[in-house]
Design a protein around this motif. Sequence first.
Motif, PDB file in Angstrom:
ATOM      1  N   SER A   1     -35.163  80.369  71.423  1.00 60.98           N
ATOM      2  CA  SER A   1     -35.756  81.368  70.526  1.00 60.98           C
ATOM      3  C   SER A   1     -35.568  80.939  69.087  1.00 60.98           C
ATOM      4  N   ILE A   2     -36.649  80.944  68.319  1.00 64.93           N
ATOM      5  CA  ILE A   2     -36.548  80.592  66.918  1.00 64.93           C
ATOM      6  C   ILE A   2     -35.773  81.653  66.151  1.00 64.93           C
ATOM      7  N   THR A   3     -35.911  82.917  66.562  1.00 67.63           N
ATOM      8  CA  THR A   3     -35.188  84.002  65.896  1.00 67.63           C
ATOM      9  C   THR A   3     -33.689  83.850  66.088  1.00 67.63           C
ATOM     10  N   SER A   4     -33.282  83.627  67.334  1.00 67.49           N
ATOM     11  CA  SER A   4     -31.851  83.468  67.624  1.00 67.49           C
ATOM     12  C   SER A   4     -31.294  82.204  66.988  1.00 67.49           C
ATOM     13  N   ALA A   5     -32.085  81.129  66.994  1.00 64.95           N
ATOM     14  CA  ALA A   5     -31.635  79.876  66.398  1.00 64.95           C
ATOM     15  C   ALA A   5     -31.454  80.023  64.897  1.00 64.95           C
ATOM     16  N   ALA A   6     -32.393  80.703  64.240  1.00 62.43           N
ATOM     17  CA  ALA A   6     -32.295  80.917  62.794  1.00 62.43           C
ATOM     18  C   ALA A   6     -31.026  81.689  62.455  1.00 62.43           C
ATOM     19  N   LYS A   7     -30.734  82.720  63.217  1.00 62.36           N
ATOM     20  CA  LYS A   7     -29.517  83.510  62.983  1.00 62.36           C
ATOM     21  C   LYS A   7     -28.269  82.662  63.205  1.00 62.36           C
ATOM     22  N   ALA A   8     -28.318  81.820  64.218  1.00 61.56           N
ATOM     23  CA  ALA A   8     -27.145  81.005  64.552  1.00 61.56           C
ATOM     24  C   ALA A   8     -26.782  80.027  63.445  1.00 61.56           C
ATOM     25  N   VAL A   9     -27.793  79.506  62.738  1.00 59.53           N
ATOM     26  CA  VAL A   9     -27.515  78.516  61.683  1.00 59.53           C
ATOM     27  C   VAL A   9     -27.598  79.118  60.283  1.00 59.53           C
ATOM     28  N   GLY A  10     -27.815  80.438  60.195  1.00 57.44           N
ATOM     29  CA  GLY A  10     -27.820  81.103  58.892  1.00 57.44           C
ATOM     30  C   GLY A  10     -29.091  80.922  58.095  1.00 57.44           C
ATOM     31  N   MET A  11     -30.239  80.782  58.764  1.00 49.20           N
ATOM     32  CA  MET A  11     -31.525  80.660  58.091  1.00 49.20           C
ATOM     33  C   MET A  11     -32.354  81.926  58.302  1.00 49.20           C
ATOM     34  N   SER A  12     -33.298  82.144  57.423  1.00 49.03           N
ATOM     35  CA  SER A  12     -34.260  83.216  57.639  1.00 49.03           C
ATOM     36  C   SER A  12     -35.263  82.731  58.681  1.00 49.03           C
ATOM     37  N   TYR A  13     -35.964  83.669  59.317  1.00 48.84           N
ATOM     38  CA  TYR A  13     -36.957  83.302  60.321  1.00 48.84           C
ATOM     39  C   TYR A  13     -38.040  82.413  59.708  1.00 48.84           C
ATOM     40  N   LYS A  14     -38.523  82.804  58.530  1.00 48.95           N
ATOM     41  CA  LYS A  14     -39.563  82.023  57.856  1.00 48.95           C
ATOM     42  C   LYS A  14     -39.040  80.637  57.469  1.00 48.95           C
ATOM     43  N   GLY A  15     -37.814  80.606  56.934  1.00 48.52           N
ATOM     44  CA  GLY A  15     -37.230  79.327  56.538  1.00 48.52           C
ATOM     45  C   GLY A  15     -37.087  78.379  57.719  1.00 48.52           C
ATOM     46  N   ALA A  16     -36.745  78.950  58.888  1.00 49.94           N
ATOM     47  CA  ALA A  16     -36.583  78.133  60.084  1.00 49.94           C
ATOM     48  C   ALA A  16     -37.923  77.549  60.527  1.00 49.94           C
ATOM     49  N   TRP A  17     -38.975  78.364  60.538  1.00 52.34           N
ATOM     50  CA  TRP A  17     -40.275  77.853  60.951  1.00 52.34           C
ATOM     51  C   TRP A  17     -40.846  76.873  59.932  1.00 52.34           C
ATOM     52  N   ASP A  18     -40.571  77.100  58.658  1.00 51.90           N
ATOM     53  CA  ASP A  18     -41.000  76.138  57.641  1.00 51.90           C
ATOM     54  C   ASP A  18     -40.351  74.780  57.897  1.00 51.90           C
ATOM     55  N   ALA A  19     -39.046  74.807  58.235  1.00 51.20           N
ATOM     56  CA  ALA A  19     -38.322  73.565  58.527  1.00 51.20           C
ATOM     57  C   ALA A  19     -38.891  72.888  59.770  1.00 51.20           C
ATOM     58  N   VAL A  20     -39.205  73.683  60.791  1.00 50.81           N
ATOM     59  CA  VAL A  20     -39.776  73.137  62.020  1.00 50.81           C
ATOM     60  C   VAL A  20     -41.133  72.498  61.749  1.00 50.81           C
ATOM     61  N   ASP A  21     -41.982  73.198  60.996  1.00 50.21           N
ATOM     62  CA  ASP A  21     -43.300  72.645  60.670  1.00 50.21           C
ATOM     63  C   ASP A  21     -43.175  71.330  59.919  1.00 50.21           C
ATOM     64  N   THR A  22     -42.221  71.276  58.972  1.00 47.63           N
ATOM     65  CA  THR A  22     -42.009  70.053  58.202  1.00 47.63           C
ATOM     66  C   THR A  22     -41.576  68.906  59.106  1.00 47.63           C
ATOM     67  N   MET A  23     -40.643  69.179  60.014  1.00 39.50           N
ATOM     68  CA  MET A  23     -40.170  68.138  60.923  1.00 39.50           C
ATOM     69  C   MET A  23     -41.280  67.674  61.858  1.00 39.50           C
ATOM     70  N   ASN A  24     -42.062  68.616  62.380  1.00 38.73           N
ATOM     71  CA  ASN A  24     -43.182  68.250  63.255  1.00 38.73           C
ATOM     72  C   ASN A  24     -44.170  67.341  62.529  1.00 38.73           C
ATOM     73  N   ASN A  25     -44.476  67.719  61.287  1.00 39.60           N
ATOM     74  CA  ASN A  25     -45.445  66.939  60.510  1.00 39.60           C
ATOM     75  C   ASN A  25     -44.933  65.538  60.202  1.00 39.60           C
ATOM     76  N   LEU A  26     -43.672  65.459  59.760  1.00 36.87           N
ATOM     77  CA  LEU A  26     -43.116  64.171  59.375  1.00 36.87           C
ATOM     78  C   LEU A  26     -42.846  63.263  60.569  1.00 36.87           C
ATOM     79  N   ALA A  27     -42.554  63.857  61.721  1.00 37.22           N
ATOM     80  CA  ALA A  27     -42.302  63.046  62.915  1.00 37.22           C
ATOM     81  C   ALA A  27     -43.592  62.475  63.481  1.00 37.22           C
ATOM     82  N   GLY A  28     -44.734  63.082  63.114  1.00 36.91           N
ATOM     83  CA  GLY A  28     -46.004  62.602  63.629  1.00 36.91           C
ATOM     84  C   GLY A  28     -46.278  63.056  65.047  1.00 36.91           C
TER      85      GLY A  28
END
Length: 278
Positions: free
Chosen positions: A45-72
Amino acid sequence: MTTDHTDPSHEPLELGGSVWFQAGAQTLGGASRIALLAAIGETGSITSAAKAVGMSYKGAWDAVDTMNNLAGEPLVVRLTGGKGGGGTTLTPRAVKLIETFRAVEREHRRFLERAGAAIEGFATDWDLIGRIGVKTSARNQFYGTVSAVTRGSVNDEVSLALAGGHEIVAVVTHESTETLGLVVGSAAFALIKASWVVLLVENESGAPLKLSARNQLRGTVLSVKRGAVSAEVSLGLEGGAVITAVVTNESVDTLGLVEGSVAVAAFKASSVILGVKD
């Protein structure tokens, strides 16, 4: 607003360092992003993962999108529907990335421990090497310690204490404050583009200038490099820092900016970008 904080000069030095992956010139992820990936794998769960690492839900998905894009290729995929009602999962590539990161991090820690034991003053030098290695298009880069965080209705005001007794104030969103972990006593750097800096000359009385720009740094002109239309003017501040502004040649002449003259570099708090080492 909190003002009490520990004086770092009286704290024992400890060896520290970080590992991150890059895709070309872009940072794919460091410890915080890898921790997010691992939490997604563990919780589904992105919601549970964000809480576990101290990120906001939006911040977590922004990070995921960035990693997906950069990884190709996808590292995190969102599942919809199905018997379980959907969820979020890692691709095999992401799982391998986490394993590789953890292995490299273990070896990196061993290296730091060996170097710290063998090289005198290694902890201080290693931290400085990390700071001066930051690459950015912003001409002005300052490193300091957060001295105050004032919460507002939408944005936060963050004060950064610099060497030489200077202070830079930045206005950032609540989300940025939380994502960057900006608290009193934490280390951060401020970025200000030279084109955002306005130069002024004080009147004869030396009275404080009345401006809407929150940041005003007084210094001595070190150099004036003229171009066809604009000039690059650098001011030396108390403590050794340098701030550079780009102004028109006409402004240089009007203000009488020459080497050795005194001027004030002003810039808005909203023009300051804050960052931290991952």
